[in-house]
Motif scaffolding. Structure first.
Motif, short mmCIF file in Angstrom:
data_model
loop_
_atom_site.label_atom_id
_atom_site.label_comp_id
_atom_site.label_asym_id
_atom_site.label_seq_id
_atom_site.Cartn_x
_atom_site.Cartn_y
_atom_site.Cartn_z
N ILE A 1 -6.29 2.67 -2.10
CA ILE A 1 -5.34 2.50 -0.99
C ILE A 1 -5.55 3.49 0.15
CG2 ILE A 1 -3.57 1.55 -2.52
CD1 ILE A 1 -2.19 4.31 -2.36
N ALA A 2 -6.41 4.49 -0.04
CA ALA A 2 -6.59 5.53 0.99
C ALA A 2 -8.07 5.79 1.21
CB ALA A 2 -5.88 6.82 0.56
N GLN B 1 11.20 10.88 -8.48
CA GLN B 1 10.56 9.64 -8.04
C GLN B 1 10.87 9.38 -6.57
OE1 GLN B 1 11.58 6.19 -10.33
NE2 GLN B 1 10.21 4.83 -9.17
N MET B 2 9.82 9.26 -5.77
CA MET B 2 9.97 8.92 -4.36
C MET B 2 9.74 7.44 -4.18
SD MET B 2 7.99 12.17 -2.64
CE MET B 2 8.43 11.70 -0.96
N THR B 3 10.63 6.78 -3.48
CA THR B 3 10.51 5.34 -3.26
C THR B 3 10.80 5.02 -1.80
OG1 THR B 3 12.82 4.94 -3.87
CG2 THR B 3 11.18 4.76 -5.62
N ARG B 4 10.18 3.94 -1.34
CA ARG B 4 10.42 3.46 0.03
C ARG B 4 11.83 2.92 0.14
NH1 ARG B 4 9.49 -1.79 1.93
NH2 ARG B 4 8.29 -2.26 0.05
N ILE C 1 0.83 -1.20 0.00
CA ILE C 1 0.00 0.00 0.00
C ILE C 1 0.87 1.25 0.00
CG2 ILE C 1 -1.61 1.34 1.43
CD1 ILE C 1 -2.96 -1.29 2.16
N VAL C 2 1.92 1.24 0.80
CA VAL C 2 2.84 2.39 0.83
C VAL C 2 3.52 2.57 -0.53
CG1 VAL C 2 5.03 3.20 1.80
CG2 VAL C 2 3.22 2.36 3.31
N ASP D 1 -9.56 -0.94 8.00
CA ASP D 1 -9.64 -1.80 6.82
C ASP D 1 -8.32 -1.88 6.07
OD1 ASP D 1 -9.46 0.69 5.62
OD2 ASP D 1 -11.39 0.59 4.59
N GLY D 2 -7.26 -1.29 6.63
CA GLY D 2 -5.93 -1.36 6.03
C GLY D 2 -5.58 -0.20 5.12
N ARG D 3 -6.55 0.64 4.75
CA ARG D 3 -6.25 1.77 3.88
C ARG D 3 -5.58 2.90 4.66
NH1 ARG D 3 -11.63 3.48 0.94
NH2 ARG D 3 -12.44 3.15 3.05
N ILE D 4 -4.95 3.81 3.93
CA ILE D 4 -4.24 4.93 4.54
C ILE D 4 -5.24 5.98 5.00
CG2 ILE D 4 -2.56 6.77 4.16
CD1 ILE D 4 -1.38 4.95 1.90
#
Length: 254
Positions: free
Chosen positions: A167-168, A202-205, A144-145, A242-245
């Motif tokens: 996702i949110a 680009q932002m990445t984890r 999700i992130v 429910d797991g969403r952001i």
């Protein structure tokens, strides 16, 4: 069965009532927060066994079972000390609390000293329990992130909106040094502006998520098209039941 001394503990867990109650109905889930070898037969008259890490064993019997709201069981040590088998009563009651669940536990004792001995034990055990529930609910948090960061690259506003909706929550809140938005409708044009003023960034984890009871810490890096690191930072994600952001707060290291 009544006892004169009582211990009360209430916590709120960011998970649905059905999810929380499932940890009282299945021996594998029951053992996950008590210890290997712990079992429960989730029906009136069914047996309860708790086997702690130090080898201490507790035995009991389910006296009341009302899914997904309430379970009561007797509680005593196999050794007979400090509580004999059948010598105390545990009741756990669940109620909806927003999109989460309020858990109220009370443990009734014949002896005041035995009650006092269990105060810290239940404080610890329910913290462990709520984290295990959250770990199940948010098992897909990394994906999700990652989808969140990918949405910031999507140039098509309609496609971006659909991605965020998956996702949110619709009311998702975003805060950082450059943004203060409430809801997906407000976030969409902010992302468009970010693409205009920071094109092709680009932002990445970076690394694994550190998640505790529905709040996650995520390290990230912003990379230019030629592979140069433009910035790094940390995002705090709060996840709904429910797991969403539900919200994101970003901290930049320029």
């Amino acid at each position: 069965m009544t006892f004169p001394h009582r211990l009360d503990r209430t916590i709120t867990i960011r998970a649905t009532q059905d999810t929380v109650f499932s940890f009282f109905t299945d021996s594998a889930r029951w053992a996950s927060w008590w210890g290997a070898g712990s079992t429960i037969d989730a029906r009136p008259g069914g047996g309860v066994r708790i086997r702690l890490a130090d080898g201490t064993e507790v035995t009991g019997e389910v006296l009341e079972f009302l899914a997904p709201e309430r379970i009561s069981f007797s509680y005593g040590f196999v050794s007979g000390r400090p509580i004999a088998p059948g010598g105390s009563l545990v009741t756990i009651e669940l109620q909806p609390d927003g999109d989460g669940t309020r858990l109220h536990l009370w443990h009734e004792f014949a002896d005041e000293a035995a009650r006092d001995e269990h105060v810290q034990g239940w404080r610890y055990q329910l913290a462990l329990f709520s984290n295990l529930v959250a770990d199940q609910v948010h098992a897909g948090a990394a994906a999700i992130v990652d989808a969140w960061f990918e949405a910031w690259l999507e140039v098509d506003v309609e496609a971006r909106g659909k991605s965020l909706a998956r996702i949110a929550t619709p009311e998702v809140r975003f805060r950082d040094r450059f943004g203060c938005t409430d809801g997906i409708a407000d976030l969409l044009p902010h992302i468009s502006a970010a693409q205009r003023f920071m094109p092709n960034i680009q932002m990445t984890r970076r690394g694994d998520i550190r998640q505790c009871q529905g709040t996650g810490l995520v390290e990230w890096t912003a990379i230019t098209p030629d592979g140069q690191e433009r910035a790094t930072g940390t995002n705090v994600f709060v996840f709904a039941a429910d797991g969403r952001i539900e919200s994101v707060t970003g901290f930049w290291k320029m």
